[in-house]
Design an enzyme around this catalytic site. Structure first.
Site, PDB file in Angstrom:
ATOM      1  N   GLY A 112       0.801  -1.218   0.000  1.00 26.63           N
ATOM      2  CA  GLY A 112       0.000   0.000   0.000  1.00 26.63           C
ATOM      3  C   GLY A 112       0.836   1.270   0.000  1.00 26.63           C
ATOM      4  N   ASN A 150      -7.578   3.904   9.107  1.00 24.09           N
ATOM      5  CA  ASN A 150      -6.925   2.775   9.760  1.00 24.09           C
ATOM      6  C   ASN A 150      -7.030   2.819  11.277  1.00 24.09           C
ATOM      7  OD1 ASN A 150      -5.293   5.063   9.042  1.00 24.09           O
ATOM      8  ND2 ASN A 150      -3.533   4.044   9.964  1.00 24.09           N
ATOM      9  N   HIS A 160      -1.868  -7.642   2.938  1.00 26.32           N
ATOM     10  CA  HIS A 160      -1.681  -8.191   4.281  1.00 26.32           C
ATOM     11  C   HIS A 160      -2.687  -7.676   5.300  1.00 26.32           C
ATOM     12  CE1 HIS A 160       0.414  -5.037   6.742  1.00 26.32           C
ATOM     13  NE2 HIS A 160       0.590  -4.502   5.562  1.00 26.32           N
ATOM     14  N   THR A 164      10.790  -7.781 -10.866  1.00 28.92           N
ATOM     15  CA  THR A 164      10.248  -9.123 -11.101  1.00 28.92           C
ATOM     16  C   THR A 164       8.959  -9.313 -10.325  1.00 28.92           C
ATOM     17  OG1 THR A 164      12.455 -10.018 -11.472  1.00 28.92           O
ATOM     18  CG2 THR A 164      10.739 -11.592 -10.895  1.00 28.92           C
ATOM     19  N   CYS A 214       2.656   1.898  12.091  1.00 26.51           N
ATOM     20  CA  CYS A 214       3.773   2.141  11.184  1.00 26.51           C
ATOM     21  C   CYS A 214       4.931   2.925  11.788  1.00 26.51           C
ATOM     22  CB  CYS A 214       3.292   2.848   9.930  1.00 26.51           C
ATOM     23  SG  CYS A 214       2.289   1.753   8.933  1.00 26.51           S
TER      24      CYS A 214
END
Lengths: 381, 388
Positions: free
Chosen positions: B76, B154, B208, B244, B331
């Site tokens: 995110g 959140n 997640h 990748t 966070c």
């Protein structure tokens, strides 16, 4: 599939079972967010810390030197952006080798559009940075030099110690960045001797999982973050850390380091046996360099495009690549192959065989005949 | 090696959620069967490519967008960073509006823009935590390029009126369209996300938070919007995100999202009832408060506390009993800073420092909620008694 027949290890490698096993609990009951302050978070935090310390020991750097990222590409972006976002003087220069991975090339191109003076360091036909040309380009206004350790398409090893010495002698303020994605866990990274400041690593090129890599700050160069937000990774890379990926990355690296010394003989012998076998096909043009590593063989069969060769090899069960995987879906000759002097036809015909520890001498008893059968068919086309 | 964890009651799903079993199964299978690089032209690579594209289509279907409108990122934060930074590439003068209660990845991205000459406005919220639509109209100017308002917060779980945000932007915009972006990381899988009906140009998702793996997220981008890429290199993800691609992470993401969508009706009604039960069980305690009460909220989130009692002391007491909750967002590594979200809602700082976030998941049981309120009640009584 039989891993002996997978000859595209420069594109990606198989996840080491030991690395998966070590990391699996972090997809299960140890699912905490390392930034959370409760027990589950602390547990995840400790796992990341432990992995960071392990990787740091292998690289001989302090743990705080390691910034985990989403992979090699992001690491390269962070290295270049991070240096040039720090307070800069107008007109500063960035030198990049002519055979860098697109992650460095494209970021350099973007920086050029933003006013950084970007110059290419030419390479020899042997795929090695021309030291004399580098020396001429170097001056005190060079802010950064970026040169990979081992090229992904050719497997050539760059003279990092010589480059580092020149950089520090002629551009003492310059940051020396090395994309070591293809060298990591294969070659010894003597960063101190080469005076490397920043190293980009990727897990999945070294039997770790996709989705994780690192930028290693060997020296405390001023760096600005490229992903901002929650302030993870000491503020240098925001976003919830990925303990599964990080633990597996560190374990794959640990396993590689443990077997490194024992592997050297087999890697050289494996490569030599390929070269010996290929010598029996004079129509194949082998790319040769004094700085070849035993992990990559680049060859061409110029009447035919690489895709056709790849297809025939695949019919024999052998998986190889044309050019590098990042741009192999479009039919343009690789810039790297042109930079080392291949003709456009040779470049379009080139295929790359790239090896890992899962390719063994014993396996060649079935791999080489399969290769030979494919070439026989190609001859009849 | 850390010892095996004790039995836990996990009520911190907004920080991260346990991997859903269905996601684990798909990831384990993908790790075994799809080890190739999706950009490799041989069978190994193409098998990974085919699986990746099938999962992309599956996720896009859930969101009601076309699969070409979905690009994968590392999470995110990266998706938000991409959207914000791209504004700088469009030239100056430029102006962006972000709500005052956004995730740090949006707010720090806006700070970066401000240092690069882009004007930034912060859209205020009401005391219930909802953005002020009238203020939005006043903030929009001719050079406004982007409005970013999260779908649900959140910390408080407060759901933002995205349809009204878009309506207001469209009503006020001039000849040049203003992009509307929503960070839907917390909302995805928990409430309906009618991106097309809302008419947003972009939405950020992360795996997640909904029971998928860490290290993968996505940006849903309306076709025709080609923001400048953030991570440069190979031409993966339509040239919008180099690096990748990871078939196993995408498989886990799609599996988790698919499972949640299939079971949403039965899960979230039950979870919302549990969330309310918790507030009811605590409501009679002295100084109890519930932040964002009165606003529509995510069914799994309660932000609450007790005046005069620090959240940190409650968090520690709960943790000792094996109950995981959080104070503020997860966070900011290390220190607990007063929540910018609650401050923006006008809460006084002591109340901000007293606020706990309790976030439930699909598997949360009534007994776990009862245990949580029991521990909280005991701790509140103990702390109050000690104070007298």
């Amino acid at each position: 599939m039989n891993p002996e027949f997978y000859l595209d290890n420069a594109a990606t490698t198989m996840l080491l079972p030991e690395a998966l096993e070590q990391a699996l609990p972090y997809l299960g009951e140890r699912f905490g967010n390392p930034s959370s302050l409760h027990g589950l978070g602390m547990e995840a935090h400790r796992a990341v810390k432990h992995a960071r310390e392990g990787l740091a020991r292998l690289l001989d750097v302090p743990p705080q030197a390691i910034v985990f990222t989403s992979g090699g590409t992001e690491s390269d972006n962070l290295a270049l952006r991070g240096v040039f976002a720090a307070p800069a003087l107008a007109g500063e220069r960035l030198l990049v080798s002519a055979i860098e991975h697109p992650a460095v090339r494209e970021t350099a191109r973007a920086l050029a559009a933003e006013g950084v003076r970007v110059e290419r360091i030419p390479v020899t036909r042997g795929g090695v940075v021309e030291l004399a040309r580098l020396e001429k380009l170097l001056a005190p206004d060079v802010r950064m030099v970026s040169c990979m350790a081992v090229n992904n398409e050719l497997g050539t090893r760059q003279p990092l110690a010589d480059i580092g010495r020149l950089v520090k002698a002629h551009a003492p303020r310059a940051v020396f960045h090395v994309d070591a994605v293809q060298a990591f866990a294969k070659e010894r990274l003597a960063w101190r001797e080469a005076r490397i400041d920043l190293l980009s690593l990727s897990a999945h090129k070294a039997h770790g999982p996709k989705g994780v890599g690192a930028l290693v700050r060997c020296a405390p160069v001023p760096l600005q973050p490229w992903l901002r937000g929650g302030g993870q990774e000491e503020g240098l890379r925001s976003g919830t850390e990925n303990p599964f990926g990080i633990v597996a990355f560190a374990e794959a690296a640990r396993q590689a380091a443990a077997r490194h010394a024992a592997q050297q003989g087999e890697r050289a012998a494996y490569h030599a046996r390929w070269l010996e076998y290929l010598a029996g096909f004079p129509e194949l043009r082998l790319y040769r360099s004094e700085q070849a590593t035993p992990f990559v063989i680049s060859l061409a069969y110029p009447p035919l495009p690489g895709e056709v060769i790849l297809h025939h090899l695949e019919q024999e069960g052998l998986l190889v690549s044309t050019g590098s995987a990042c741009h192999s879906l479009k039919r343009e000759p690789s810039d790297v192959l042109l930079a080392v002097g291949l003709s456009e036809q040779e470049a379009l015909s080139s295929i790359r065989l790239s090896f890992s520890v899962f390719n063994t001498l014993g396996g060649l008893d079935s791999v080489l005949p399969a290769f030979g059968r494919a070439v026989e068919k190609l001859r009849r086309l | 090696m850390p010892e095996a964890p004790p039995p836990r009651i996990y009520l911190d799903h907004n920080a991260t959620a346990p991997l859903l079993p269905v996601a684990f199964e798909r990831m384990a299978a993908a790790l075994r069967e799809l080890p190739g690089n999706p950009s490799s032209p041989h069978a190994f690579g193409q098998a990974a490519r085919a699986a990746l594209e099938a999962e992309r289509a599956r996720l896009a279907d859930l969101l009601g967008v076309s699969r070409r409108e979905l690009i994968f990122t590392s999470g995110g934060s990266e998706a938000n960073a991409l959207v914000l930074r791209a504004v700088a590439e469009e030239g100056l003068p430029a102006h962006v509006i972000v709500s005052a209660v956004e995730h740090p990845s949006v707010l720090r991205g806006a700070d970066w823009l401000a240092r690069h000459g882009v004007a930034v406005s912060h859209l205020p919220v009401t005391e219930r935590g909802e953005v002020q639509i009238a203020a939005l109209g006043e903030l929009i100017r001719p050079e406004t390029r982007l409005v970013s308002v999260m779908a649900a917060n959140n910390e408080t779980g407060v759901i933002q009126p995205i349809a009204r945000v878009v309506e207001e932007v469209r009503r006020r915009q001039g000849d040049r369209p203003i992009r509307v972006h929503t960070d839907a990381v917390q909302a995805f899988g928990r409430i309906p996300l009618p991106l097309a009906t809302w008419g947003v140009d972009g939405a950020t998702l992360a795996a997640h938070k909904l029971g998928g793996p860490k290290g993968i997220g996505a940006l849903a981008l309306r076709l025709g919007w080609q923001p400048a890429p953030l991570v440069l290199g190979g031409k993966q993800e339509r040239g919008l995100r180099a690096g990748t691609e990871s078939a196993f992470l995408v498989a886990g993401f799609a599996a988790a999202a698919g499972w949640l969508h299939a079971h949403a009706a039965e899960i979230w009604g039950r979870v919302a009832a549990l969330r309310d039960r918790l507030a009811e069980q605590l409501g009679d305690l002295e100084g109890f408060f519930l932040n964002g009460a009165g606003a529509p909220r995510l069914p799994n989130t309660a932000n609450l506390g007790f005046d005069g009692l620090s959240a940190e002391s409650l968090l520690v007491a709960l943790d000792l009993e094996g109950i995981a909750v959080s104070a503020g967002s997860a966070c900011s590594s290390g220190a607990i800073e007063p929540s910018h979200v609650l401050l923006a809602m006008g809460l006084p700082e002591p109340r901000v420092r007293a606020s706990l976030r309790i976030s439930l998941g699909p598997a949360t049981q009534a007994a776990e909620i009862d245990r949580c309120s029991e521990v909280l009640r005991a701790q509140v009584r103990r702390l109050r008694a000690g104070r007298r």
